[in-house]
Design a protein around this motif. Structure first.
Motif, PDB file in Angstrom:
ATOM      1  N   GLU A  41       8.583  12.443  10.352  1.00  0.00           N
ATOM      2  CA  GLU A  41       9.048  11.855   9.104  1.00  0.00           C
ATOM      3  C   GLU A  41       7.980  10.923   8.535  1.00  0.00           C
ATOM      4  OE1 GLU A  41      12.855  10.060   9.242  1.00  0.00           O
ATOM      5  OE2 GLU A  41      13.826  11.773  10.218  1.00  0.00           O
ATOM      6  N   PRO A  42       7.787  10.928   7.203  1.00  0.00           N
ATOM      7  CA  PRO A  42       6.701  10.139   6.619  1.00  0.00           C
ATOM      8  C   PRO A  42       7.004   8.644   6.574  1.00  0.00           C
ATOM      9  CG  PRO A  42       7.947  11.235   4.892  1.00  0.00           C
ATOM     10  CD  PRO A  42       8.496  11.741   6.189  1.00  0.00           C
ATOM     11  N   ALA A  43       5.950   7.856   6.689  1.00  0.00           N
ATOM     12  CA  ALA A  43       6.006   6.405   6.505  1.00  0.00           C
ATOM     13  C   ALA A  43       4.693   5.994   5.871  1.00  0.00           C
ATOM     14  CB  ALA A  43       6.219   5.688   7.835  1.00  0.00           C
ATOM     15  N   GLY A  44       4.718   4.921   5.085  1.00  0.00           N
ATOM     16  CA  GLY A  44       3.496   4.585   4.362  1.00  0.00           C
ATOM     17  C   GLY A  44       3.326   3.121   4.089  1.00  0.00           C
ATOM     18  N   GLY A  45       2.248   2.818   3.370  1.00  0.00           N
ATOM     19  CA  GLY A  45       1.929   1.447   3.007  1.00  0.00           C
ATOM     20  C   GLY A  45       1.059   1.423   1.762  1.00  0.00           C
ATOM     21  N   ASP A  46       0.891   0.229   1.199  1.00  0.00           N
ATOM     22  CA  ASP A  46       0.137   0.053  -0.043  1.00  0.00           C
ATOM     23  C   ASP A  46      -1.039  -0.890   0.173  1.00  0.00           C
ATOM     24  OD1 ASP A  46       2.066   1.604  -1.263  1.00  0.00           O
ATOM     25  OD2 ASP A  46       3.238  -0.116  -1.923  1.00  0.00           O
ATOM     26  N   VAL A  47      -2.096  -0.663  -0.573  1.00  0.00           N
ATOM     27  CA  VAL A  47      -3.268  -1.534  -0.573  1.00  0.00           C
ATOM     28  C   VAL A  47      -3.622  -1.852  -2.021  1.00  0.00           C
ATOM     29  CG1 VAL A  47      -5.704  -1.780   0.030  1.00  0.00           C
ATOM     30  CG2 VAL A  47      -4.150  -0.587   1.590  1.00  0.00           C
ATOM     31  N   THR A  48      -3.735  -3.138  -2.320  1.00  0.00           N
ATOM     32  CA  THR A  48      -4.147  -3.590  -3.647  1.00  0.00           C
ATOM     33  C   THR A  48      -5.594  -4.065  -3.569  1.00  0.00           C
ATOM     34  OG1 THR A  48      -1.901  -4.265  -4.228  1.00  0.00           O
ATOM     35  CG2 THR A  48      -3.683  -5.190  -5.537  1.00  0.00           C
ATOM     36  N   VAL A  49      -6.446  -3.502  -4.414  1.00  0.00           N
ATOM     37  CA  VAL A  49      -7.862  -3.868  -4.449  1.00  0.00           C
ATOM     38  C   VAL A  49      -8.079  -4.816  -5.618  1.00  0.00           C
ATOM     39  CG1 VAL A  49     -10.221  -3.013  -4.613  1.00  0.00           C
ATOM     40  CG2 VAL A  49      -8.479  -1.648  -3.433  1.00  0.00           C
ATOM     41  N   VAL A  50      -8.735  -5.944  -5.335  1.00  0.00           N
ATOM     42  CA  VAL A  50      -8.974  -6.968  -6.354  1.00  0.00           C
ATOM     43  C   VAL A  50     -10.485  -7.219  -6.462  1.00  0.00           C
ATOM     44  CG1 VAL A  50      -8.455  -9.314  -7.118  1.00  0.00           C
ATOM     45  CG2 VAL A  50      -6.781  -8.054  -5.743  1.00  0.00           C
ATOM     46  N   ASN A  51     -10.996  -7.200  -7.672  1.00  0.00           N
ATOM     47  CA  ASN A  51     -12.403  -7.512  -7.904  1.00  0.00           C
ATOM     48  C   ASN A  51     -12.536  -9.012  -8.142  1.00  0.00           C
ATOM     49  OD1 ASN A  51     -15.098  -7.639  -8.544  1.00  0.00           O
ATOM     50  ND2 ASN A  51     -14.893  -6.633 -10.540  1.00  0.00           N
ATOM     51  N   THR A  52     -13.027  -9.728  -7.132  1.00  0.00           N
ATOM     52  CA  THR A  52     -13.183 -11.173  -7.251  1.00  0.00           C
ATOM     53  C   THR A  52     -14.599 -11.574  -7.680  1.00  0.00           C
ATOM     54  OG1 THR A  52     -13.726 -11.320  -4.884  1.00  0.00           O
ATOM     55  CG2 THR A  52     -11.414 -11.601  -5.524  1.00  0.00           C
ATOM     56  N   GLY A  53     -15.459 -10.584  -7.906  1.00  0.00           N
ATOM     57  CA  GLY A  53     -16.827 -10.895  -8.314  1.00  0.00           C
ATOM     58  C   GLY A  53     -16.926 -11.160  -9.815  1.00  0.00           C
ATOM     59  N   GLY A  54     -18.143 -11.397 -10.239  1.00  0.00           N
ATOM     60  CA  GLY A  54     -18.366 -11.683 -11.655  1.00  0.00           C
ATOM     61  C   GLY A  54     -18.820 -10.488 -12.457  1.00  0.00           C
ATOM     62  N   ASP A  55     -18.969  -9.329 -11.818  1.00  0.00           N
ATOM     63  CA  ASP A  55     -19.431  -8.114 -12.497  1.00  0.00           C
ATOM     64  C   ASP A  55     -18.438  -6.982 -12.274  1.00  0.00           C
ATOM     65  OD1 ASP A  55     -21.895  -9.360 -13.275  1.00  0.00           O
ATOM     66  OD2 ASP A  55     -22.651  -9.026 -11.224  1.00  0.00           O
TER      67      ASP A  55
END
Length: 211
Positions: free
Chosen positions: A81-95
């Motif tokens: 049976e499937p199970a999952g998760g999430d990942v949020t990517v954040v650009n904290t740089g200046g470019d």
């Protein structure tokens, strides 16, 4: 003079009688003490709280950013049976940054990326995108892996993945006996009925021989 002495003595006797009466209950009756309050119950120490596994994580892109602690704890699920998760990517740089070469690998089972709003998308400073993974276990037990990617500024995205699978339930497990053998169905004829011989007929006069 004797008369004066007698009067003084009588006055003293009366005063003493009044004082005795006052001392024997002439004053206000004191109230009984109130009930003694019960001692406070000892406080029971609260059970130590355990951290709840988190099926989501955030990873930050930018030069000098350390994301060694980014981790996704996939919820426990039965095998298959499937199970999952999430990942949020954040650009904290200046470019602006672009995510590339996204991949998810684990040491057991099958993991796939079912949602990706990051690959080849230019993230402005402060911008975010989302990655969703799904895992299907092929055997019970723990598993672990990594979600990896590279960025156009040379930084590397790495998120740990871990979870546990349990054995799937087998239908009919509750229909067996304590020894594991299915209980017999149907009824069995009473052996005493088949082994008991029919009673012999009672001897009597043959027909036509009676007087």
């Amino acid at each position: 003079m004797l008369h004066t002495f007698v009067r003084g003595l009588a006055a003293a006797v009366v005063a003493g009688a009044l004082a005795a009466a006052a001392g024997c209950g002439g004053g206000p009756t004191p109230h009984p003490p109130g009930p003694t309050p019960a001692p406070p119950l000892p406080t029971t120490p609260s059970a130590e709280s355990k951290p709840t596994p988190d099926a989501s994580a955030s990873v930050f892109l930018g030069k000098g950013v350390d994301d060694a602690n980014s981790h996704v704890d996939v919820p426990t699920s039965p095998v298959g049976e499937p199970a999952g998760g999430d990942v949020t990517v954040v650009n904290t740089g200046g470019d602006p940054v672009t995510v590339q070469n996204l991949a998810a690998t684990v040491d057991s089972g099958e993991t796939s990326i079912i949602e990706d709003t990051c690959t080849d998308v230019e993230l402005p400073p402060g911008g975010t995108c989302r990655i969703r993974i799904r895992h299907i276990a092929t055997e019970p037990g723990p598993y672990s892996g990594q979600l990896t990617a590279t960025a156009s500024d040379g930084s590397v995205l790495s998120v740990g993945i871990s979870g546990r699978a349990v054995a799937e339930a087998t239908p009919g497990d509750g229909e067996t006996t304590a020894t594991g053998t299915p209980s017999p169905s149907g009824t069995t004829d009473d052996p005493t009925e088949s082994e008991t011989a029919d009673p012999s007929p009672t001897d009597g006069p043959e027909p036509g021989l009676t007087d």
